[in-house]
Enzyme design. Structure first.
Site, PDB file in Angstrom:
ATOM      1  N   CYS A  80       0.602  -1.682   0.174  1.00  0.00           N
ATOM      2  CA  CYS A  80       0.262  -0.144  -0.269  1.00  0.00           C
ATOM      3  C   CYS A  80       0.878   1.129   0.272  1.00  0.00           C
ATOM      4  CB  CYS A  80      -1.258   0.359   1.088  1.00  0.00           C
ATOM      5  SG  CYS A  80      -1.594   1.684   1.158  1.00  0.00           S
ATOM      6  N   CYS A 232      -4.950   5.852  -5.004  1.00  0.00           N
ATOM      7  CA  CYS A 232      -3.816   4.387  -4.485  1.00  0.00           C
ATOM      8  C   CYS A 232      -2.581   4.887  -4.889  1.00  0.00           C
ATOM      9  CB  CYS A 232      -5.121   3.170  -5.231  1.00  0.00           C
ATOM     10  SG  CYS A 232      -4.259   1.789  -5.322  1.00  0.00           S
TER      11      CYS A 232
HETATM   12  N1  LIG Z   1      -5.994  -2.353  -1.989  1.00  0.00           N
HETATM   13  C1  LIG Z   1      -5.284  -2.891  -2.339  1.00  0.00           C
HETATM   14  C2  LIG Z   1      -3.973  -2.447  -1.436  1.00  0.00           C
HETATM   15  C3  LIG Z   1      -3.962  -1.202  -0.759  1.00  0.00           C
HETATM   16  C4  LIG Z   1      -3.839  -0.093  -2.148  1.00  0.00           C
HETATM   17  C5  LIG Z   1      -3.773   1.463  -1.433  1.00  0.00           C
HETATM   18  N2  LIG Z   1      -4.453   1.809  -1.869  1.00  0.00           N
HETATM   19  C6  LIG Z   1      -2.149   1.916  -2.077  1.00  0.00           C
HETATM   20  O1  LIG Z   1      -2.017   2.805  -2.198  1.00  0.00           O
HETATM   21  O2  LIG Z   1      -1.093   1.666  -2.932  1.00  0.00           O
HETATM   22  C7  LIG Z   1      -5.237  -4.438  -2.745  1.00  0.00           C
HETATM   23  O3  LIG Z   1      -5.427  -5.324  -2.187  1.00  0.00           O
HETATM   24  O4  LIG Z   1      -4.195  -4.285  -3.660  1.00  0.00           O
END
Ligand SMILES: N[C@@H](CCC[C@H](N)C(=O)O)C(=O)O
Length: 329
Positions: A80, A232
Protein backbone atom coordinates in the site's frame (compact mmCIF):
# COMPACT_ATOMS: atom_id res chain seq x y z
CA UNK A 1 -4.56 2.32 27.13
CA UNK A 2 -3.80 1.70 23.45
CA UNK A 3 -3.22 4.48 20.93
CA UNK A 4 -4.40 4.40 17.34
CA UNK A 5 -3.88 7.03 14.68
CA UNK A 6 -6.22 8.03 11.88
CA UNK A 7 -4.01 8.98 8.95
CA UNK A 8 -4.11 9.60 5.22
CA UNK A 9 -1.96 9.79 2.12
CA UNK A 10 -3.80 11.80 -0.57
CA UNK A 11 -6.95 11.25 1.54
CA UNK A 12 -6.62 7.47 1.16
CA UNK A 13 -7.61 6.89 4.80
CA UNK A 14 -6.23 4.36 7.28
CA UNK A 15 -5.93 3.58 10.95
CA UNK A 16 -2.44 2.80 12.23
CA UNK A 17 -2.07 0.25 15.01
CA UNK A 18 1.38 -0.31 16.54
CA UNK A 19 1.37 -3.86 17.93
CA UNK A 20 4.69 -3.24 19.75
CA UNK A 21 2.90 -0.83 22.12
CA UNK A 22 0.28 -3.33 23.28
CA UNK A 23 0.58 -5.52 26.38
CA UNK A 24 -0.77 -8.43 24.34
CA UNK A 25 -0.63 -8.28 20.56
CA UNK A 26 -3.85 -8.80 18.62
CA UNK A 27 -4.07 -12.16 16.85
CA UNK A 28 -4.59 -12.19 13.08
CA UNK A 29 -8.35 -12.98 13.37
CA UNK A 30 -8.66 -10.15 15.96
CA UNK A 31 -6.88 -7.74 13.56
CA UNK A 32 -9.22 -8.70 10.72
CA UNK A 33 -12.34 -8.32 12.92
CA UNK A 34 -11.10 -4.93 14.20
CA UNK A 35 -10.43 -3.77 10.62
CA UNK A 36 -13.91 -4.68 9.41
CA UNK A 37 -15.45 -2.84 12.38
CA UNK A 38 -13.32 0.30 12.61
CA UNK A 39 -13.23 1.00 8.84
CA UNK A 40 -17.00 0.66 8.43
CA UNK A 41 -18.36 4.11 7.43
CA UNK A 42 -21.35 3.81 9.78
CA UNK A 43 -20.34 1.40 12.58
CA UNK A 44 -16.66 2.40 12.69
CA UNK A 45 -14.79 5.47 13.89
CA UNK A 46 -14.45 8.81 12.13
CA UNK A 47 -16.51 7.76 9.07
CA UNK A 48 -14.41 4.63 8.57
CA UNK A 49 -11.36 4.21 6.33
CA UNK A 50 -9.91 2.13 3.49
CA UNK A 51 -7.95 -0.19 5.76
CA UNK A 52 -5.77 -0.74 8.81
CA UNK A 53 -1.96 -0.58 8.76
CA UNK A 54 -0.46 -2.85 11.40
CA UNK A 55 3.06 -2.01 12.56
CA UNK A 56 5.29 -4.55 14.28
CA UNK A 57 9.00 -5.16 14.98
CA UNK A 58 11.27 -6.26 12.15
CA UNK A 59 14.58 -8.10 12.44
CA UNK A 60 15.46 -7.44 8.78
CA UNK A 61 18.67 -5.44 8.18
CA UNK A 62 17.99 -1.68 8.01
CA UNK A 63 14.24 -2.04 8.68
CA UNK A 64 12.78 0.01 11.57
CA UNK A 65 9.54 -2.00 11.54
CA UNK A 66 7.11 -4.03 9.49
CA UNK A 67 3.78 -3.05 7.92
CA UNK A 68 0.82 -5.31 7.27
CA UNK A 69 -2.04 -3.92 5.15
CA UNK A 70 -5.57 -5.10 5.87
CA UNK A 71 -8.25 -3.92 3.41
CA UNK A 72 -11.65 -2.89 4.74
CA UNK A 73 -13.18 -6.26 3.71
CA UNK A 74 -10.52 -8.07 5.78
CA UNK A 75 -8.39 -9.22 2.82
CA UNK A 76 -4.62 -8.75 3.05
CA UNK A 77 -2.80 -6.58 0.50
CA UNK A 78 0.87 -7.17 -0.28
CA UNK A 79 1.52 -3.43 -0.49
CA UNK A 80 0.00 0.00 0.00
CA UNK A 81 1.88 3.04 -1.26
CA UNK A 82 -0.12 5.82 0.42
CA UNK A 83 -0.21 3.78 3.62
CA UNK A 84 3.54 3.15 3.55
CA UNK A 85 4.20 6.91 3.57
CA UNK A 86 2.21 7.29 6.79
CA UNK A 87 3.95 4.28 8.35
CA UNK A 88 7.31 5.77 7.28
CA UNK A 89 6.40 8.99 9.11
CA UNK A 90 5.27 7.08 12.20
CA UNK A 91 8.54 5.10 12.38
CA UNK A 92 10.60 8.20 11.54
CA UNK A 93 9.03 10.07 14.49
CA UNK A 94 9.33 7.03 16.78
CA UNK A 95 13.02 6.32 16.10
CA UNK A 96 14.14 9.84 15.04
CA UNK A 97 15.52 8.62 11.72
CA UNK A 98 14.75 10.04 8.28
CA UNK A 99 16.04 7.28 5.98
CA UNK A 100 15.43 3.59 6.57
CA UNK A 101 13.56 0.52 5.35
CA UNK A 102 10.15 -0.91 6.16
CA UNK A 103 9.48 -4.65 5.93
CA UNK A 104 6.37 -5.37 3.84
CA UNK A 105 4.83 -8.71 2.88
CA UNK A 106 7.01 -9.19 -0.22
CA UNK A 107 10.08 -7.03 0.32
CA UNK A 108 11.92 -4.48 2.45
CA UNK A 109 11.30 -1.05 0.92
CA UNK A 110 13.41 2.12 1.25
CA UNK A 111 11.67 5.21 2.57
CA UNK A 112 12.85 8.72 3.41
CA UNK A 113 11.55 12.08 4.57
CA UNK A 114 11.28 14.67 1.76
CA UNK A 115 10.89 18.44 1.63
CA UNK A 116 7.28 19.35 2.48
CA UNK A 117 4.88 19.52 -0.51
CA UNK A 118 3.34 22.58 1.20
CA UNK A 119 3.67 24.33 4.56
CA UNK A 120 2.83 21.95 7.42
CA UNK A 121 2.36 18.92 5.15
CA UNK A 122 4.84 16.19 6.21
CA UNK A 123 6.07 14.47 3.05
CA UNK A 124 7.73 11.11 2.48
CA UNK A 125 9.14 9.22 -0.49
CA UNK A 126 8.64 5.45 -0.60
CA UNK A 127 9.98 2.80 -2.93
CA UNK A 128 7.39 0.89 -4.95
CA UNK A 129 8.80 -2.47 -6.06
CA UNK A 130 9.18 -5.27 -7.15
CA UNK A 131 7.48 -4.75 -10.51
CA UNK A 132 6.20 -7.61 -12.68
CA UNK A 133 4.11 -7.88 -15.86
CA UNK A 134 3.97 -11.64 -15.74
CA UNK A 135 0.55 -13.27 -15.87
CA UNK A 136 1.50 -15.72 -13.11
CA UNK A 137 2.50 -13.01 -10.63
CA UNK A 138 -0.53 -10.75 -11.06
CA UNK A 139 -2.19 -13.32 -11.54
CA UNK A 140 -4.45 -13.08 -14.62
CA UNK A 141 -5.73 -15.50 -17.25
CA UNK A 142 -7.75 -15.68 -20.48
CA UNK A 143 -6.38 -12.39 -21.80
CA UNK A 144 -4.45 -13.84 -24.74
CA UNK A 145 -0.78 -13.77 -23.72
CA UNK A 146 1.76 -13.90 -20.90
CA UNK A 147 1.63 -10.13 -20.41
CA UNK A 148 -0.97 -7.43 -21.00
CA UNK A 149 0.76 -4.22 -22.03
CA UNK A 150 -1.23 -1.61 -23.95
CA UNK A 151 -3.49 -4.28 -25.44
CA UNK A 152 -7.18 -4.36 -26.25
CA UNK A 153 -9.32 -6.50 -23.96
CA UNK A 154 -12.81 -6.58 -25.51
CA UNK A 155 -14.09 -8.57 -22.50
CA UNK A 156 -13.54 -5.41 -20.40
CA UNK A 157 -14.41 -2.56 -22.79
CA UNK A 158 -14.50 -1.95 -26.54
CA UNK A 159 -11.91 0.51 -27.88
CA UNK A 160 -9.85 0.79 -24.70
CA UNK A 161 -6.36 -0.60 -24.18
CA UNK A 162 -5.23 -2.10 -20.90
CA UNK A 163 -1.95 -2.69 -19.09
CA UNK A 164 -1.59 -5.10 -16.15
CA UNK A 165 1.25 -4.54 -13.65
CA UNK A 166 2.00 -6.04 -10.22
CA UNK A 167 3.94 -3.70 -7.87
CA UNK A 168 3.61 -6.33 -6.29
CA UNK A 169 -0.15 -5.91 -5.64
CA UNK A 170 -2.09 -6.26 -8.92
CA UNK A 171 -3.20 -3.33 -11.06
CA UNK A 172 -5.14 -3.02 -14.31
CA UNK A 173 -4.72 0.35 -16.01
CA UNK A 174 -6.32 2.12 -18.95
CA UNK A 175 -5.63 5.59 -20.37
CA UNK A 176 -9.00 7.13 -21.16
CA UNK A 177 -10.74 10.34 -22.20
CA UNK A 178 -12.28 12.67 -19.61
CA UNK A 179 -15.71 11.38 -20.67
CA UNK A 180 -14.82 7.74 -19.97
CA UNK A 181 -13.06 8.73 -16.74
CA UNK A 182 -16.29 10.23 -15.43
CA UNK A 183 -18.60 7.50 -16.80
CA UNK A 184 -19.73 4.51 -14.73
CA UNK A 185 -17.39 2.10 -16.59
CA UNK A 186 -14.66 2.14 -13.91
CA UNK A 187 -17.14 1.20 -11.18
CA UNK A 188 -18.70 -1.57 -13.29
CA UNK A 189 -15.32 -3.04 -14.27
CA UNK A 190 -13.93 -2.72 -10.74
CA UNK A 191 -16.92 -4.62 -9.31
CA UNK A 192 -16.84 -7.28 -12.05
CA UNK A 193 -13.14 -8.04 -11.55
CA UNK A 194 -13.35 -8.11 -7.76
CA UNK A 195 -15.97 -10.80 -7.53
CA UNK A 196 -15.29 -14.38 -8.68
CA UNK A 197 -14.20 -14.06 -12.32
CA UNK A 198 -12.04 -15.93 -14.84
CA UNK A 199 -9.65 -13.04 -15.59
CA UNK A 200 -8.25 -11.96 -12.21
CA UNK A 201 -8.85 -14.83 -9.75
CA UNK A 202 -7.40 -12.82 -6.81
CA UNK A 203 -9.16 -9.58 -7.85
CA UNK A 204 -7.35 -6.48 -9.10
CA UNK A 205 -7.10 -2.74 -8.43
CA UNK A 206 -8.47 -0.94 -11.51
CA UNK A 207 -7.25 2.56 -12.47
CA UNK A 208 -8.38 4.90 -15.25
CA UNK A 209 -5.95 7.69 -16.13
CA UNK A 210 -6.34 10.84 -18.13
CA UNK A 211 -3.19 12.40 -19.60
CA UNK A 212 -3.23 16.10 -18.66
CA UNK A 213 0.11 17.20 -20.08
CA UNK A 214 3.76 16.15 -20.39
CA UNK A 215 4.55 14.20 -17.19
CA UNK A 216 1.09 14.99 -15.78
CA UNK A 217 -1.78 12.59 -15.10
CA UNK A 218 -5.09 12.37 -13.32
CA UNK A 219 -5.77 8.89 -11.88
CA UNK A 220 -8.96 7.42 -10.39
CA UNK A 221 -8.94 3.95 -8.83
CA UNK A 222 -11.43 1.28 -7.85
CA UNK A 223 -9.57 -0.75 -5.23
CA UNK A 224 -9.69 -4.44 -4.54
CA UNK A 225 -11.12 -5.09 -1.08
CA UNK A 226 -12.29 -1.48 -0.75
CA UNK A 227 -14.13 0.06 -3.75
CA UNK A 228 -13.60 3.66 -4.93
CA UNK A 229 -10.83 5.45 -3.01
CA UNK A 230 -9.68 9.05 -3.05
CA UNK A 231 -6.28 7.80 -4.22
CA UNK A 232 -4.31 4.58 -4.54
CA UNK A 233 -0.53 4.99 -4.19
CA UNK A 234 0.48 1.74 -5.82
CA UNK A 235 -2.15 2.41 -8.52
CA UNK A 236 -0.66 5.85 -9.27
CA UNK A 237 2.85 4.34 -9.29
CA UNK A 238 1.91 1.49 -11.64
CA UNK A 239 0.04 3.98 -13.87
CA UNK A 240 3.14 6.23 -14.01
CA UNK A 241 5.19 3.25 -15.22
CA UNK A 242 2.54 2.43 -17.86
CA UNK A 243 2.61 6.15 -18.87
CA UNK A 244 6.40 6.04 -19.45
CA UNK A 245 6.20 2.73 -21.35
CA UNK A 246 3.11 3.38 -23.47
CA UNK A 247 3.51 7.13 -24.11
CA UNK A 248 7.29 7.68 -24.42
CA UNK A 249 6.74 11.05 -26.18
CA UNK A 250 4.69 12.37 -23.25
CA UNK A 251 6.29 10.84 -20.14
CA UNK A 252 9.91 10.57 -19.06
CA UNK A 253 11.66 7.95 -17.00
CA UNK A 254 13.76 9.44 -14.16
CA UNK A 255 11.82 12.76 -14.14
CA UNK A 256 9.09 13.79 -11.67
CA UNK A 257 5.56 13.03 -12.82
CA UNK A 258 2.67 14.90 -11.16
CA UNK A 259 -0.23 12.57 -10.47
CA UNK A 260 -3.47 14.33 -9.54
CA UNK A 261 -6.19 12.29 -7.90
CA UNK A 262 -9.56 12.94 -6.20
CA UNK A 263 -7.73 13.36 -2.86
CA UNK A 264 -4.94 15.72 -3.96
CA UNK A 265 -1.65 15.17 -5.77
CA UNK A 266 1.52 13.09 -5.48
CA UNK A 267 4.76 12.96 -7.43
CA UNK A 268 6.25 9.81 -8.87
CA UNK A 269 9.62 9.07 -10.45
CA UNK A 270 9.95 5.92 -12.56
CA UNK A 271 13.37 4.26 -12.73
CA UNK A 272 14.47 1.95 -15.54
CA UNK A 273 17.48 -0.15 -14.62
CA UNK A 274 17.92 -2.34 -17.73
CA UNK A 275 14.18 -3.10 -17.82
CA UNK A 276 14.00 -3.73 -14.10
CA UNK A 277 11.68 -1.00 -12.95
CA UNK A 278 10.96 0.63 -9.63
CA UNK A 279 9.09 3.78 -8.72
CA UNK A 280 9.46 6.49 -6.06
CA UNK A 281 6.10 7.65 -4.70
CA UNK A 282 6.32 11.06 -3.00
CA UNK A 283 3.43 12.61 -1.13
CA UNK A 284 1.85 13.68 2.13
CA UNK A 285 1.74 11.62 5.31
CA UNK A 286 -0.96 13.32 7.38
CA UNK A 287 -2.07 12.30 10.88
CA UNK A 288 -5.59 13.65 11.43
CA UNK A 289 -6.63 12.10 14.79
CA UNK A 290 -5.22 10.37 17.86
CA UNK A 291 -7.47 7.70 19.36
CA UNK A 292 -7.14 6.30 22.86
CA UNK A 293 -8.92 3.05 23.67
CA UNK A 294 -8.58 0.35 26.36
CA UNK A 295 -6.35 -2.52 25.10
CA UNK A 296 -9.02 -5.08 26.01
CA UNK A 297 -11.61 -3.36 23.78
CA UNK A 298 -9.33 -3.64 20.74
CA UNK A 299 -9.13 -7.42 21.17
CA UNK A 300 -12.93 -7.71 20.91
CA UNK A 301 -13.36 -4.82 18.39
CA UNK A 302 -15.49 -2.74 20.76
CA UNK A 303 -15.10 0.94 19.93
CA UNK A 304 -17.62 2.78 22.09
CA UNK A 305 -15.05 3.75 24.78
CA UNK A 306 -12.66 5.29 22.22
CA UNK A 307 -11.58 8.88 22.93
CA UNK A 308 -10.72 10.92 19.83
CA UNK A 309 -8.57 14.04 19.52
CA UNK A 310 -8.03 15.94 16.25
CA UNK A 311 -4.40 16.87 15.53
CA UNK A 312 -5.23 19.98 13.46
CA UNK A 313 -3.03 18.78 10.57
CA UNK A 314 -5.91 18.40 8.12
CA UNK A 315 -6.19 22.21 7.81
CA UNK A 316 -2.66 22.35 6.31
CA UNK A 317 -3.49 19.50 3.94
CA UNK A 318 -6.69 21.22 2.75
CA UNK A 319 -4.70 24.45 2.16
CA UNK A 320 -2.39 22.39 -0.08
CA UNK A 321 -5.40 21.00 -2.01
CA UNK A 322 -6.83 24.53 -2.38
CA UNK A 323 -3.50 25.74 -3.76
CA UNK A 324 -3.66 22.94 -6.36
CA UNK A 325 -7.18 24.04 -7.36
CA UNK A 326 -6.06 27.67 -7.72
CA UNK A 327 -3.19 26.56 -10.00
CA UNK A 328 -5.81 24.86 -12.23
CA UNK A 329 -7.91 28.05 -12.62
N1 LIG B 1 -6.57 -2.46 -2.00
C1 LIG B 1 -5.21 -2.68 -2.40
C2 LIG B 1 -4.23 -2.33 -1.32
C3 LIG B 1 -4.22 -0.90 -0.97
C4 LIG B 1 -3.51 -0.05 -1.99
C5 LIG B 1 -3.38 1.35 -1.46
N2 LIG B 1 -4.52 2.14 -1.39
C6 LIG B 1 -2.21 2.12 -2.02
O1 LIG B 1 -2.12 3.32 -1.72
O2 LIG B 1 -1.33 1.55 -2.65
C7 LIG B 1 -4.98 -4.16 -2.74
O3 LIG B 1 -5.73 -5.03 -2.30
O4 LIG B 1 -4.02 -4.44 -3.48
Amino acid sequence: MAQLLKVHGSQNQFFILDQTKLKTKLTQPELVALTKQITDPTKGLLDGADGVLVIDHSDHPGALGSMEVINTDGSIASMCGNGLRTVARYLSDKYQQDTFKVETLDSDLSVHREAELAAGVPTFSVEISPVSFDKASLPFDHLGGDTLIDKEAPAFAQELKFTAIAVPNPHLISFVSSEVLHSNLLGRLGKQLNQPNQYFPDGVNVSFAQILDHNQLFVRTYERGVGFTNACGTGMSATSLAFCLNYPQTADFEKPISVYNPGGMVKTRVHDDNRTYHIDLIGNATFTHQITIPDADLHVHQLHRAKIKATGEQRNYLNFVNQLKQQEV
